[in-house]
Design a protein around this motif. Structure first.
Motif, short mmCIF file in Angstrom:
data_model
loop_
_atom_site.label_atom_id
_atom_site.label_comp_id
_atom_site.label_asym_id
_atom_site.label_seq_id
_atom_site.Cartn_x
_atom_site.Cartn_y
_atom_site.Cartn_z
N ARG A 41 1.14 -0.89 0.57
CA ARG A 41 0.19 0.61 0.09
C ARG A 41 0.92 0.96 0.01
O ARG A 41 0.71 1.78 -0.44
N THR A 42 1.92 1.03 0.89
CA THR A 42 2.61 2.12 0.59
C THR A 42 3.38 2.61 -0.90
O THR A 42 3.61 3.92 -1.33
N ALA A 63 4.22 8.83 1.51
CA ALA A 63 3.09 7.94 2.21
C ALA A 63 3.37 7.84 3.17
O ALA A 63 4.75 7.47 3.58
N LEU A 64 2.41 7.99 4.85
CA LEU A 64 3.17 7.50 5.88
C LEU A 64 1.92 6.97 6.76
O LEU A 64 0.72 7.43 6.03
N PRO A 90 6.24 1.88 7.64
CA PRO A 90 7.31 2.78 7.11
C PRO A 90 6.43 4.28 6.72
O PRO A 90 5.73 4.29 6.52
N GLN A 91 7.94 4.90 6.36
CA GLN A 91 7.29 6.30 5.36
C GLN A 91 7.83 6.10 4.39
O GLN A 91 8.91 6.03 4.41
N GLY A 92 7.35 6.50 3.52
CA GLY A 92 7.62 6.44 2.15
C GLY A 92 7.98 7.62 1.60
O GLY A 92 6.94 8.45 1.50
N ASP A 130 9.35 13.60 13.21
CA ASP A 130 10.13 12.53 11.51
C ASP A 130 9.85 12.65 10.37
O ASP A 130 9.77 13.70 10.45
N ASP A 131 10.17 11.84 9.45
CA ASP A 131 10.63 12.04 8.41
C ASP A 131 9.36 12.77 7.63
O ASP A 131 9.56 13.57 6.13
#
Length: 398
Positions: A125-126, A136-137, A173-175, A196-197
């Protein structure tokens, strides 16, 4: 999948942040190196990313002073070389991104090492979300009533109710698309620290879309979290037992290899590979527990590429098959059967080697030795036999 379609797929690299050296767990080790279900917390997430077909590579950002712990945790995994992190998480991510510049990824997924239950669906999904968005968070919506605390008279009291509509709890993950994120982190390096990123990306004007996560994708930060994780590992699992047996002839030589340890001797074991009778028996036991045939089917003696091969490769392959099924090896027990050479002085080293290859704690590996009171081919010194038992936990089929 056609070759044209494959060519259109973005190059995705996962960056796992594991540079923390402290611990709020009340234990000596940082949380990423604590044991969970026979593996380190870090290894659980690494295996998920490494086995995902859309991930081209996995790099871990580490604390270089803990390199020995890292090396032991990732033994046998096909990973990119690790990179040293910085003083704070934001520094570590930036250094990790800088190290990837020469790899030219299209997308990067940044994940916390202390989130061991990341799954393939969240990763998909990310990546899919990044086809149309800068970032994408992964997050889950807040469902509990939120209260703002009010301190008075040495106590904290319930204050106003906070509107929870539109609130989400961030996960990883953050993408992101790689180049814009690297630029954003470089720009943020001299400013105030960000949480965060996604915050780093948003400060640079990038738009970050929310991706539905899962409650199981929680971060281990306190002892209660580790207890919850252990309960999850033990639930909805079935336990299987496999047995293995192997024999190899003794011939003139200069040493016998058993369970990864070379014992000096005037003979050696004859075989197509290195003839490690103990590892061969254990490999068959693990394969048997998951219904995956035997060692000869996976590594045929007729195949010249396995001539003289180190048997730890066979054992690591069997362990990977267990991991690919979402399972884990709970325990293994090996009995070596021979009159000579003497196994006793080497049992500890053998158990340690097997534990290293399988990613297990030493108390989950047993190595024993016995003789046949000089009866039979082992009693006559013509060969060595080994039998092994492996216990494997696999998710119950839905």
């Amino acid at each position: 999948m056609s070759e044209d379609h494959k060519a259109k797929q973005p190059k995705v690299i996962a960056l796992i942040v594991a540079a923390g050296s402290g611990s709020r767990m009340g234990q000596d080790l940082p949380k990423q190196y604590l044991r969970l279900g026979g593996k380190t917390v870090l290894r659980h997430s690494l295996e998920t990313f490494r086995n995902h077909p859309r991930i081209a590579g996995v790099r871990v950002v580490i604390n270089e002073s803990l390199r020995d712990l890292y090396d032991a945790a990732v033994f046998g995994l096909d990973l990119m070389a690790p990179v040293a992190g910085g003083r704070k998480r934001q520094d570590s991510v930036r250094l990790g991104l800088e190290s990837l510049a020469g790899e030219h990824p299209d997308l990067v997924l940044i994940h916390d090492a202390a989130r061991p239950f990341i799954d393939a669906g969240i990763i998909d999904r990310t990546i899919d979300t990044l086809a149309a968005h800068d970032g994408a968070l992964v997050a889950v919506p807040v469902v509990d009533t939120l209260k703002r605390g009010a301190d008075a008279d040495g106590a904290t009291f319930s204050g106003v109710t906070v509107d929870r509509s539109g609130l989400w709890r961030a996960q990883t993950p953050q993408g992101f698309r790689f180049a814009p994120l690297l630029h954003a982190h470089r720009a943020a390096a001299t400013g105030p620290e960000m949480t965060d990123d996604a915050a780093v990306a948003e400060a640079a004007g990038l738009k970050v879309a929310l991706v539905m996560g899962h409650e199981n994708n929680f971060k281990i930060t306190a002892p209660a979290d580790l207890e919850r994780a252990e309960r999850m590992m033990s639930q909805q699992m079935e336990y299987r037992t496999g047995n293995g047996f192997d024999v190899h002839r003794l011939i003139p030589g200069d040493g016998v290899i058993m369970c990864g340890v070379t014992i000096p001797y005037h003979q050696k074991l004859e075989g197509h590979s290195d003839a490690d009778v103990g590892m061969h028996a254990l490999t068959d036991a693990i394969l048997g527990a998951i219904g995956a045939g035997d060692i000869g089917q996976h590594f045929p003696p007729s195949d010249p590429q396995w001539r003289g091969a180190a048997s730890w490769k066979f054992l690591a392959h069997a362990a990977k098959l267990v991991a690919d099924k979402g399972g884990r090896i709970a325990h293994c027990d090996i009995t070596l059967i021979c009159e000579q050479p003497k196994v006793g002085p080497h049992r500890g080293a053998m158990a340690a080697k097997l534990a290293e290859i399988l990613g297990l704690t030493i108390d989950r590996v047993s190595v024993k030795a016995t003789t046949t009171e000089k009866l039979g081919f082992t009693g006559r010194g013509e060969g060595i036999a080994a039998q092994a038992t492996a216990t494997v936990a696999l998710p119950l089929a839905e």
